[in-house]
Write an enzyme that holds these catalytic residues in place. Structure first.
Site, mmCIF file in Angstrom:
data_model
loop_
_atom_site.group_PDB
_atom_site.id
_atom_site.type_symbol
_atom_site.label_atom_id
_atom_site.label_comp_id
_atom_site.label_asym_id
_atom_site.label_seq_id
_atom_site.Cartn_x
_atom_site.Cartn_y
_atom_site.Cartn_z
ATOM 1 C CB CYS A 79 16.109 10.530 31.248
ATOM 2 S SG CYS A 79 16.937 11.490 29.988
ATOM 3 C CG HIS B 215 15.204 6.496 29.818
ATOM 4 N ND1 HIS B 215 14.348 7.329 29.136
ATOM 5 C CD2 HIS B 215 16.440 7.048 29.705
ATOM 6 C CE1 HIS B 215 15.039 8.339 28.647
ATOM 7 N NE2 HIS B 215 16.314 8.197 28.956
ATOM 8 C CG ASN C 109 16.618 9.987 25.679
ATOM 9 O OD1 ASN C 109 15.636 10.263 26.365
ATOM 10 N ND2 ASN C 109 17.836 9.876 26.178
HETATM 11 O O1 UT7 Z 1 18.753 9.579 28.891
HETATM 12 C C1 UT7 Z 1 20.118 9.541 29.137
HETATM 13 C C2 UT7 Z 1 20.745 10.198 27.962
HETATM 14 N N1 UT7 Z 1 21.807 9.636 27.325
HETATM 15 C C3 UT7 Z 1 22.038 8.360 26.944
HETATM 16 O O2 UT7 Z 1 21.393 7.441 27.281
HETATM 17 C C4 UT7 Z 1 23.207 8.161 26.030
HETATM 18 C C5 UT7 Z 1 24.083 7.005 26.402
HETATM 19 N N2 UT7 Z 1 25.097 6.814 25.414
HETATM 20 C C6 UT7 Z 1 24.869 6.315 24.185
HETATM 21 O O3 UT7 Z 1 23.755 5.981 23.878
HETATM 22 C C7 UT7 Z 1 26.054 6.110 23.263
HETATM 23 O O4 UT7 Z 1 27.241 6.368 23.958
HETATM 24 C C8 UT7 Z 1 25.979 6.985 21.977
HETATM 25 C C9 UT7 Z 1 24.841 6.522 21.097
HETATM 26 C C10 UT7 Z 1 25.764 8.446 22.369
HETATM 27 C C11 UT7 Z 1 27.276 6.875 21.204
HETATM 28 O O5 UT7 Z 1 27.535 5.528 20.889
HETATM 29 P P1 UT7 Z 1 28.977 4.917 21.096
HETATM 30 O O6 UT7 Z 1 28.925 3.543 20.611
HETATM 31 O O7 UT7 Z 1 29.327 5.148 22.542
HETATM 32 O O8 UT7 Z 1 29.860 5.782 20.124
HETATM 33 P P2 UT7 Z 1 31.100 6.736 20.446
HETATM 34 O O9 UT7 Z 1 30.641 7.940 21.212
HETATM 35 O O10 UT7 Z 1 32.175 5.915 21.055
HETATM 36 O O11 UT7 Z 1 31.513 7.199 19.006
HETATM 37 C C12 UT7 Z 1 32.047 6.330 18.062
HETATM 38 C C13 UT7 Z 1 32.366 7.109 16.795
HETATM 39 C C14 UT7 Z 1 33.197 8.359 17.024
HETATM 40 O O12 UT7 Z 1 34.116 8.448 15.976
HETATM 41 P P3 UT7 Z 1 35.654 8.039 16.185
HETATM 42 O O13 UT7 Z 1 36.149 8.955 17.269
HETATM 43 O O14 UT7 Z 1 35.626 6.603 16.590
HETATM 44 O O15 UT7 Z 1 36.247 8.296 14.851
HETATM 45 C C15 UT7 Z 1 32.190 9.477 16.888
HETATM 46 O O16 UT7 Z 1 32.786 10.681 16.435
HETATM 47 O O17 UT7 Z 1 31.161 7.541 16.155
HETATM 48 C C16 UT7 Z 1 31.258 8.939 15.847
HETATM 49 N N3 UT7 Z 1 29.915 9.522 15.899
HETATM 50 C C17 UT7 Z 1 29.084 9.508 14.857
HETATM 51 N N4 UT7 Z 1 29.198 9.041 13.594
HETATM 52 C C18 UT7 Z 1 28.146 9.172 12.786
HETATM 53 C C19 UT7 Z 1 29.309 10.117 16.940
HETATM 54 N N5 UT7 Z 1 28.067 10.492 16.599
HETATM 55 C C20 UT7 Z 1 27.893 10.135 15.303
HETATM 56 C C21 UT7 Z 1 26.831 10.251 14.397
HETATM 57 N N6 UT7 Z 1 26.993 9.748 13.156
HETATM 58 N N7 UT7 Z 1 25.649 10.804 14.733
#
Ligand code: UT7
Length: 327
Positions: free
Chosen positions: A115, A254, A284
């Site tokens: 990115c 970004h 993104n």
């Molecule tokens: O350009 C570079 C590319 N990448 C990025 O910039 C991504 C950087 N990371 C992020 O933006 C965040 O880490 C995410 C948006 C990807 C995730 O947010 P988070 O607050 O870190 O959530 P998490 O991964 O800790 O997930 C929390 C919960 C999980 O459930 P449990 O294990 O707590 O029960 C996930 O399974 O949210 C669940 N989850 C979802 N729930 C509903 C993950 N994706 C989804 C979804 N809808 N789409």
């Protein structure tokens, strides 16, 4: 006459017409608008049709930028397309763009830096022009991430979108790109990757059944890395240009996640009204994210002549980079 600066002569952008909202995604995977909005700030994203490719949007964005700059394709000496979703592994998407623009005097290549691709390409083009390689460069960030997203993986498919942004760079006497800064750390390579389709895992029945041709990401680790390097890259480029962070008029980061943007801005002491955000509309778009945001900021009058503009990116590699521009 001394021409010592590389200036942005004009910007352009292009996104697909098809809109995919969070409510549409609710019907595809187990997710909901509330989760996506609060965790990412994204409300909708644009998705290419099966006929549209990365080159489609690169061409439209490039044409718009060239037209606004009043520069003809024959005047372009260098074309760089930053992308992680080239039309093919080779030839480069930049060569397809060179052909379609009829930019017969340009050399052309793709640049892959996740990115951060556009910021990398901007820095490379600036050095190329300053070093005597030519007078005009076309720098494009273009992606069709919808083609490499796993539409069964809710942790990634809600995040990404398609589109392209472009800038035309030229030499000038007035200050333009004041400083750039690029960094990388391949130790974090596995945090964000597309495992198959290259020489490690060439396409096979196994790679397809194991879904290895799709984006894999450790979101939590990338999040922490992103906030840290956005602060570091911003401070470094400010330092290199010899200015103060308070002098920045518009901060164009970004567009991956509103929480990453806000955390980084808070650590930098950049106030809300200086931050440009469009992640809610496009998600993104990887290499396309910074140039689409820059183009929208310019078109909306958020960036005016004389303003100090700070661009900062981070992404797969891992990579990060920043550029400080006197508009
Ligand atoms: O350009 C570079 C590319 N990448 C990025 O910039 C991504 C950087 N990371 C992020 O933006 C965040 O880490 C995410 C948006 C990807 C995730 O947010 P988070 O607050 O870190 O959530 P998490 O991964 O800790 O997930 C929390 C919960 C999980 O459930 P449990 O294990 O707590 O029960 C996930 O399974 O949210 C669940 N989850 C979802 N729930 C509903 C993950 N994706 C989804 C979804 N809808 N789409």
């Amino acid at each position: 006459m001394r021409e010592q600066w590389v200036r942005v002569l004009a910007t352009g952008s292009s996104v697909p017409e098809t809109v995919l909202t969070n409510f549409d995604l609710e019907k595809m995977v187990e997710t909901n608008d509330e989760w996506i909005t609060t965790r990412t700030g994204i409300k909708e994203r644009r998705i290419a049709t099966s006929q549209e490719t990365t080159a489609t949007f690169a061409l439209q964005a490039a044409k718009e930028a060239l037209c606004r700059a009043g520069v003809s394709p024959e005047e372009v000496d260098l074309i760089i397309v930053a992308t992680v979703t080239p039309d093919m592994l080779f030839p480069s998407t930049a060569c397809l763009l060179q052909r379609d623009l009829k930019a017969k005097n340009a050399c052309a290549f793709d640049l892959e830096a996740g990115c951060t691709g556009f910021v990398y390409a901007l820095a490379v083009a600036e050095k190329y022009l300053r070093g005597g390689g030519g007078r005009v460069a076309l720098v494009v960030g273009a992606e069709t991430l919808s083609k490499i997203v796993d539409w069964q993986d809710r942790s990634t498919c809600v995040l990404f979108g398609d589109g392209a942004g472009a800038v035309v760079l030229g030499l000038g006497e007035e200050p333009g790109i004041l400083a750039t800064y690029l960094g990388s750390d391949g130790n974090g390579a596995s945090l964000l990757e597309l495992p198959a389709g290259g020489s490690r895992f060439p396409a096979s029945f196994e790679t397809i059944t194991q879904r290895l041709h799709y984006i894999k990401m450790n979101g939590n680790e990338v999040f922490k890395f992103a906030v840290r390097v956005m602060e570091e890259a911003s401070n470094e480029v400010i330092h290199r240009a010899g200015v103060n962070i308070d002098e920045v008029d518009t901060f164009i980061p970004h567009q991956a996640n509103i929480r990453i943007i806000q955390s980084a801005a808070k650590r930098l002491g950049i106030t809300e009204e200086k931050i440009f955000v469009n992640v809610h509309k496009y998600g993104n778009t990887s290499s396309a994210s910074v140039p689409i945001a820059l183009d929208e900021a310019v078109q909306e009058g958020r960036v005016r002549k004389g303003d100090l503009v700070l661009l900062v990116g981070f992404g797969a590699g891992l990579t990060w980079g920043s550029a400080l521009i006197r508009w």
